[in-house]
Design a protein around this motif. Sequence first.
Motif, PDB file in Angstrom:
ATOM      1  N   GLU A 118       0.749  -1.568  -0.079  1.00  0.00           N
ATOM      2  CA  GLU A 118      -0.129  -0.325   0.012  1.00  0.00           C
ATOM      3  C   GLU A 118       0.683   0.966   0.237  1.00  0.00           C
ATOM      4  O   GLU A 118       0.532   2.347  -0.671  1.00  0.00           O
ATOM      5  N   ALA A 119       2.354   0.995   0.830  1.00  0.00           N
ATOM      6  CA  ALA A 119       3.004   2.468   0.611  1.00  0.00           C
ATOM      7  C   ALA A 119       3.799   2.412  -0.758  1.00  0.00           C
ATOM      8  O   ALA A 119       4.627   3.867  -0.236  1.00  0.00           O
ATOM      9  N   MET A 120       3.637   1.215  -0.696  1.00  0.00           N
ATOM     10  CA  MET A 120       4.237   1.940  -2.741  1.00  0.00           C
ATOM     11  C   MET A 120       4.009   2.170  -3.978  1.00  0.00           C
ATOM     12  O   MET A 120       2.979   1.185  -4.151  1.00  0.00           O
ATOM     13  N   THR A 121       4.714   2.557  -5.430  1.00  0.00           N
ATOM     14  CA  THR A 121       4.616   2.223  -6.205  1.00  0.00           C
ATOM     15  C   THR A 121       4.857   0.649  -6.926  1.00  0.00           C
ATOM     16  O   THR A 121       3.894   0.822  -8.182  1.00  0.00           O
ATOM     17  N   THR A 122       5.836   1.033  -6.612  1.00  0.00           N
ATOM     18  CA  THR A 122       6.831  -0.497  -7.063  1.00  0.00           C
ATOM     19  C   THR A 122       5.372  -1.859  -6.704  1.00  0.00           C
ATOM     20  O   THR A 122       5.284  -1.947  -6.063  1.00  0.00           O
ATOM     21  N   PRO A 123       5.387  -2.437  -8.032  1.00  0.00           N
ATOM     22  CA  PRO A 123       5.239  -3.865  -6.874  1.00  0.00           C
ATOM     23  C   PRO A 123       5.557  -4.444  -6.529  1.00  0.00           C
ATOM     24  O   PRO A 123       6.938  -4.985  -6.277  1.00  0.00           O
ATOM     25  N   LEU A 124       4.477  -5.406  -5.614  1.00  0.00           N
ATOM     26  CA  LEU A 124       5.331  -6.304  -3.977  1.00  0.00           C
ATOM     27  C   LEU A 124       5.101  -7.451  -5.105  1.00  0.00           C
ATOM     28  O   LEU A 124       3.378  -7.920  -5.523  1.00  0.00           O
ATOM     29  N   GLN A 125       6.219  -8.525  -5.046  1.00  0.00           N
ATOM     30  CA  GLN A 125       6.469  -9.453  -5.364  1.00  0.00           C
ATOM     31  C   GLN A 125       6.096 -10.580  -4.291  1.00  0.00           C
ATOM     32  O   GLN A 125       7.583 -10.273  -3.199  1.00  0.00           O
ATOM     33  N   ILE A 126       5.603 -11.678  -3.690  1.00  0.00           N
ATOM     34  CA  ILE A 126       5.584 -12.543  -2.943  1.00  0.00           C
ATOM     35  C   ILE A 126       5.165 -14.124  -3.943  1.00  0.00           C
ATOM     36  O   ILE A 126       3.838 -13.764  -4.618  1.00  0.00           O
ATOM     37  N   GLY A 127       5.115 -15.201  -2.614  1.00  0.00           N
ATOM     38  CA  GLY A 127       4.658 -16.450  -2.695  1.00  0.00           C
ATOM     39  C   GLY A 127       5.983 -17.586  -3.080  1.00  0.00           C
ATOM     40  O   GLY A 127       5.128 -18.900  -3.560  1.00  0.00           O
ATOM     41  N   GLU A 128       7.067 -16.780  -3.520  1.00  0.00           N
ATOM     42  CA  GLU A 128       7.888 -18.578  -3.438  1.00  0.00           C
ATOM     43  C   GLU A 128       7.533 -19.427  -2.409  1.00  0.00           C
ATOM     44  O   GLU A 128       7.934 -20.512  -2.207  1.00  0.00           O
ATOM     45  N   ASN A 129       7.150 -18.633  -0.832  1.00  0.00           N
ATOM     46  CA  ASN A 129       7.547 -19.795   0.016  1.00  0.00           C
ATOM     47  C   ASN A 129       6.428 -20.058   0.249  1.00  0.00           C
ATOM     48  O   ASN A 129       5.549 -20.367   1.001  1.00  0.00           O
ATOM     49  N   PHE A 130       5.224 -20.108  -0.323  1.00  0.00           N
ATOM     50  CA  PHE A 130       3.460 -20.534  -0.464  1.00  0.00           C
ATOM     51  C   PHE A 130       3.405 -21.854  -0.421  1.00  0.00           C
ATOM     52  O   PHE A 130       4.120 -22.541  -0.985  1.00  0.00           O
ATOM     53  N   HIS A 131       3.369 -22.596   1.102  1.00  0.00           N
ATOM     54  CA  HIS A 131       3.148 -23.567   1.002  1.00  0.00           C
ATOM     55  C   HIS A 131       1.338 -24.418   0.600  1.00  0.00           C
ATOM     56  O   HIS A 131       0.843 -25.140   1.486  1.00  0.00           O
ATOM     57  N   GLY A 132       1.476 -24.516  -0.382  1.00  0.00           N
ATOM     58  CA  GLY A 132      -0.253 -24.539  -1.097  1.00  0.00           C
ATOM     59  C   GLY A 132      -1.088 -23.252  -1.275  1.00  0.00           C
ATOM     60  O   GLY A 132      -0.930 -22.123  -1.086  1.00  0.00           O
ATOM     61  N   PRO A 133      -2.122 -24.137  -1.981  1.00  0.00           N
ATOM     62  CA  PRO A 133      -2.580 -23.197  -2.382  1.00  0.00           C
ATOM     63  C   PRO A 133      -3.693 -22.116  -1.609  1.00  0.00           C
ATOM     64  O   PRO A 133      -4.124 -21.026  -1.933  1.00  0.00           O
ATOM     65  N   SER A 134      -3.651 -22.927  -0.502  1.00  0.00           N
ATOM     66  CA  SER A 134      -4.551 -21.922   0.882  1.00  0.00           C
ATOM     67  C   SER A 134      -4.180 -20.975   1.012  1.00  0.00           C
ATOM     68  O   SER A 134      -4.331 -20.085   1.322  1.00  0.00           O
ATOM     69  N   GLU A 135      -2.057 -20.441   0.922  1.00  0.00           N
ATOM     70  CA  GLU A 135      -1.817 -19.984   1.340  1.00  0.00           C
ATOM     71  C   GLU A 135      -1.220 -19.239   0.623  1.00  0.00           C
ATOM     72  O   GLU A 135      -1.583 -17.605   0.922  1.00  0.00           O
ATOM     73  N   MET A 136      -1.377 -19.337  -0.516  1.00  0.00           N
ATOM     74  CA  MET A 136      -1.913 -18.218  -1.518  1.00  0.00           C
ATOM     75  C   MET A 136      -3.954 -17.241  -1.747  1.00  0.00           C
ATOM     76  O   MET A 136      -3.216 -16.260  -1.878  1.00  0.00           O
ATOM     77  N   ARG A 137      -4.912 -18.400  -1.419  1.00  0.00           N
ATOM     78  CA  ARG A 137      -5.797 -17.514  -1.070  1.00  0.00           C
ATOM     79  C   ARG A 137      -5.392 -16.246   0.474  1.00  0.00           C
ATOM     80  O   ARG A 137      -6.072 -15.480   0.186  1.00  0.00           O
ATOM     81  N   ALA A 138      -5.028 -16.814   1.235  1.00  0.00           N
ATOM     82  CA  ALA A 138      -5.130 -16.184   2.173  1.00  0.00           C
ATOM     83  C   ALA A 138      -4.067 -14.453   1.996  1.00  0.00           C
ATOM     84  O   ALA A 138      -4.408 -13.586   2.012  1.00  0.00           O
ATOM     85  N   ALA A 139      -2.965 -14.590   1.065  1.00  0.00           N
ATOM     86  CA  ALA A 139      -2.446 -13.275   0.375  1.00  0.00           C
ATOM     87  C   ALA A 139      -2.761 -12.448  -0.622  1.00  0.00           C
ATOM     88  O   ALA A 139      -2.865 -11.022  -0.333  1.00  0.00           O
ATOM     89  N   LEU A 140      -4.132 -12.904  -1.362  1.00  0.00           N
ATOM     90  CA  LEU A 140      -5.212 -12.606  -2.127  1.00  0.00           C
ATOM     91  C   LEU A 140      -5.757 -12.109  -1.051  1.00  0.00           C
ATOM     92  O   LEU A 140      -6.246 -10.372  -1.411  1.00  0.00           O
ATOM     93  N   ALA A 141      -6.610 -12.584   0.050  1.00  0.00           N
ATOM     94  CA  ALA A 141      -7.420 -12.087   0.731  1.00  0.00           C
ATOM     95  C   ALA A 141      -6.892 -10.946   1.280  1.00  0.00           C
ATOM     96  O   ALA A 141      -7.778  -9.632   1.691  1.00  0.00           O
ATOM     97  N   ALA A 142      -5.501 -10.563   1.747  1.00  0.00           N
ATOM     98  CA  ALA A 142      -5.275  -9.523   2.282  1.00  0.00           C
ATOM     99  C   ALA A 142      -4.049  -9.258   1.926  1.00  0.00           C
ATOM    100  O   ALA A 142      -4.296  -7.829   2.315  1.00  0.00           O
TER     101      ALA A 142
END
Length: 181
Positions: A118-142
């Motif tokens: 929220e604080a920056m204009t550069t795109p933020l990338q995460i996900g290489e440490n998601f341990h399953g699609p449920s963690e991806m869902r949580a990241a999207l929800a957040a």
Amino acid sequence: SDSLGRRPMLLAGLILYALASLAAFLAPSAPWLIGARLLQALGGCAASGPVHKLAGEELVAAVKKALGPGVRLMVDVNQTRDVLANERQAKLLEEYDLLWYEEPVLADDLEGCSRIAEAMTTPLQIGENFHGPSEMRAALAARACDLVMLDAQFIQGVTGWLEAATLAHTAGLPMSSHTFV
């Protein structure tokens, strides 16, 4: 300035890593590939200490100057800073038109990622440490990222990767693959 004299080690590590990456790409056999990967690790170790200790802006400015205006950089913070330090660094790096800013805080700190995104204009990338699609869902929800980078090794194999890729597509998030070797 580099009052501790880390620039030579940083430069040597970055050069070794770059050359070893090329060697890995061109490796004619598995033993050559393993050797190149070991050299990459050595280069990464030589560079990693100074990379996190030098001011992020100083390092990015030096690399950007060396590569020229036609190259966009990506910064991987590798989970080494807290939210406030990331917000400060990201603001300093805005002028360099980064392609993305990666893994700013601990992988499970989705609230922190959301605040930084929220604080920056550069795109933020995460996900290489998601341990399953449920963690991806949580990241999207957040609303914790602008881009995702999935690793089949951690996201529950090809099936999990495909499910997470569908989630990214549905959410309109660009995605890339991460391969941890």
